[in-house]
Design a protein around this motif. Structure first.
Motif, short mmCIF file in Angstrom:
data_model
loop_
_atom_site.label_atom_id
_atom_site.label_comp_id
_atom_site.label_asym_id
_atom_site.label_seq_id
_atom_site.Cartn_x
_atom_site.Cartn_y
_atom_site.Cartn_z
N GLU A 5 6.07 1.53 -7.84
CA GLU A 5 7.10 0.49 -7.94
C GLU A 5 7.07 -0.32 -6.64
O GLU A 5 7.17 0.23 -5.54
CB GLU A 5 8.49 1.10 -8.13
CG GLU A 5 9.60 0.06 -8.23
CD GLU A 5 10.98 0.69 -8.35
OE1 GLU A 5 11.97 -0.05 -8.37
OE2 GLU A 5 11.06 1.94 -8.44
N ILE A 6 6.95 -1.65 -6.78
CA ILE A 6 6.73 -2.51 -5.62
C ILE A 6 7.84 -3.55 -5.54
O ILE A 6 8.00 -4.38 -6.44
CB ILE A 6 5.36 -3.21 -5.73
CG1 ILE A 6 4.25 -2.16 -5.84
CG2 ILE A 6 5.12 -4.14 -4.57
CD1 ILE A 6 2.94 -2.70 -6.35
N THR A 28 7.35 2.71 -3.84
CA THR A 28 7.85 3.95 -4.43
C THR A 28 6.78 4.53 -5.35
O THR A 28 6.29 3.85 -6.25
CB THR A 28 9.14 3.71 -5.23
OG1 THR A 28 10.14 3.18 -4.36
CG2 THR A 28 9.65 5.00 -5.84
N VAL A 29 6.42 5.79 -5.12
CA VAL A 29 5.39 6.46 -5.90
C VAL A 29 6.05 7.51 -6.79
O VAL A 29 6.83 8.33 -6.32
CB VAL A 29 4.35 7.13 -4.99
CG1 VAL A 29 3.27 7.81 -5.83
CG2 VAL A 29 3.72 6.11 -4.05
N THR A 77 11.51 10.44 -8.40
CA THR A 77 10.15 10.89 -8.09
C THR A 77 9.20 10.90 -9.28
O THR A 77 8.01 11.13 -9.08
CB THR A 77 10.19 12.31 -7.49
OG1 THR A 77 10.80 13.19 -8.44
CG2 THR A 77 10.99 12.33 -6.20
N ALA A 78 9.71 10.66 -10.48
CA ALA A 78 8.85 10.82 -11.66
C ALA A 78 9.29 9.91 -12.80
O ALA A 78 10.41 9.40 -12.82
CB ALA A 78 8.86 12.28 -12.13
N VAL A 126 0.86 -1.17 0.00
CA VAL A 126 0.00 0.00 0.00
C VAL A 126 0.90 1.23 0.00
O VAL A 126 1.88 1.28 0.76
CB VAL A 126 -0.92 0.02 1.24
CG1 VAL A 126 -1.83 1.24 1.21
CG2 VAL A 126 -1.75 -1.26 1.30
N PRO A 127 0.63 2.24 -0.83
CA PRO A 127 1.45 3.45 -0.82
C PRO A 127 1.44 4.13 0.55
O PRO A 127 0.54 3.94 1.36
CB PRO A 127 0.79 4.33 -1.88
CG PRO A 127 0.04 3.38 -2.75
CD PRO A 127 -0.41 2.27 -1.84
N LEU A 128 2.46 4.94 0.79
CA LEU A 128 2.55 5.68 2.03
C LEU A 128 1.37 6.64 2.17
O LEU A 128 0.77 7.04 1.17
CB LEU A 128 3.86 6.48 2.07
CG LEU A 128 5.15 5.64 2.09
CD1 LEU A 128 6.36 6.55 1.95
CD2 LEU A 128 5.23 4.82 3.36
N PRO A 129 1.00 7.00 3.41
CA PRO A 129 -0.13 7.91 3.60
C PRO A 129 0.02 9.19 2.78
O PRO A 129 1.10 9.78 2.72
CB PRO A 129 -0.09 8.21 5.10
CG PRO A 129 0.58 7.00 5.69
CD PRO A 129 1.60 6.56 4.68
#
Length: 281
Positions: free
Chosen positions: A186-187, A194-195, A234-235, A155-158
């Protein structure tokens, strides 16, 4: 970037061309599979009304045709229950057939072994080389054993984009990726998700090789748009835009996609042939 042509990959043998294609996929080892109705007039998806307002899909027999390089073979599956089946293969020669809220497991002889409850509605399902199931369910990407045990839940970070709007799933050898309407996840096992932000809203196809990323799709007329990107921390930064076309230069039209590491597999209607875009070559 001009139009990029797909490369022919695998074709359904002509001997099976009369049978309706229920689903098709390319597995973690690169084998192509077609799930076919057992006969041309097979009543796939027919319901048995219980008289109390509920109904279940009448079990039916199906045929899996596997193409591996220059060879092909077929195996019958007995008592398939998925109304809208999604097929994938297991490393021991068996198969899984998923519906919205359950997964049937078949052994190498085509016998239904057991039914797995994934614990919620499944939007995407892919097997990996170990035989585990990767699913997108609600706000999480999950990795499940064939008995239903949760091997990993990601699950992505809050505050980050979730996976409820996930449109694509890529399962590679060591990393899984999920493309959402707002970005890219990315998992990696044992690490936080990683988002990254991305340039495409509504991508259905993605392939990753090193720091290179290919994104296919978009809304409306952009469904065949191909965006080549470079990954940063980040992108996904776009470096070239173009269009993905069939090997003969034709438009993709309605299609089925499977994302496996550096490979984006594409199958257009009538779903008898797989083509590939391979970032590793």
């Amino acid at each position: 970037m001009a139009a990029t042509s797909l490369t022919p990959y695998a074709r359904l043998p002509r001997a099976h061309a009369r049978l309706p294609v229920l689903h098709s996929t390319v597995d973690a080892t690169g084998r192509a599979h077609w799930l076919l109705a057992g006969r041309p007039e097979a009543p796939v998806g027919a319901s048995d009304d219980h008289g109390d307002g509920t109904s279940v899909c009448v079990p039916y027999d199906a045929l899996v045709v596997t193409v591996d390089g220059g060879s092909a073979h077929a195996i019958e599956l007995s008592a398939v229950t998925a109304r809208n089946p999604r097929l994938d293969a297991l490393p021991d020669g068996g198969f899984v057939v998923a519906d919205t809220a359950r997964v049937q497991v078949f052994d190498a002889l085509g016998r239904a072994s057991w039914t797995l409850d994934p614990g919620g509605d499944v939007d995407h399902v892919l097997t990996d080389a170990s035989g585990a199931l990767w699913t997108v369910q609600g706000p999480a990407v999950r990795r499940l054993s064939l008995t239903g045990g949760v091997l990993g839940e990601f699950v992505p970070l809050p505050g980050a984009a979730g996976t409820a709007d996930c449109l694509s799933l890529n399962v590679g050898a060591h990393t899984a990726w999920a493309g959402t309407r707002t970005g890219l996840l990315e998992i990696r096992d044992g690490q936080p998700v990683t988002v990254r932000t991305g340039p495409v809203k509504g991508t259905h196809g993605l392939a990753v090789h090193g720091d290179r990323l290919a994104l296919l799709g978009g809304h409306g007329y952009d469904h065949s748009r191909l965006v080549m990107c470079v990954l940063t921390e980040t992108a996904a930064e776009p470096v070239a835009y173009g269009t993905l076309v069939l090997p003969d230069g034709g438009e993709l039209g309605r299609r089925r996609l499977v994302n496996r590491g550096p490979r984006l597999y594409v199958q257009s209607e009538p779903y008898s042939e797989w083509c590939v875009l391979d970032l590793g070559h």
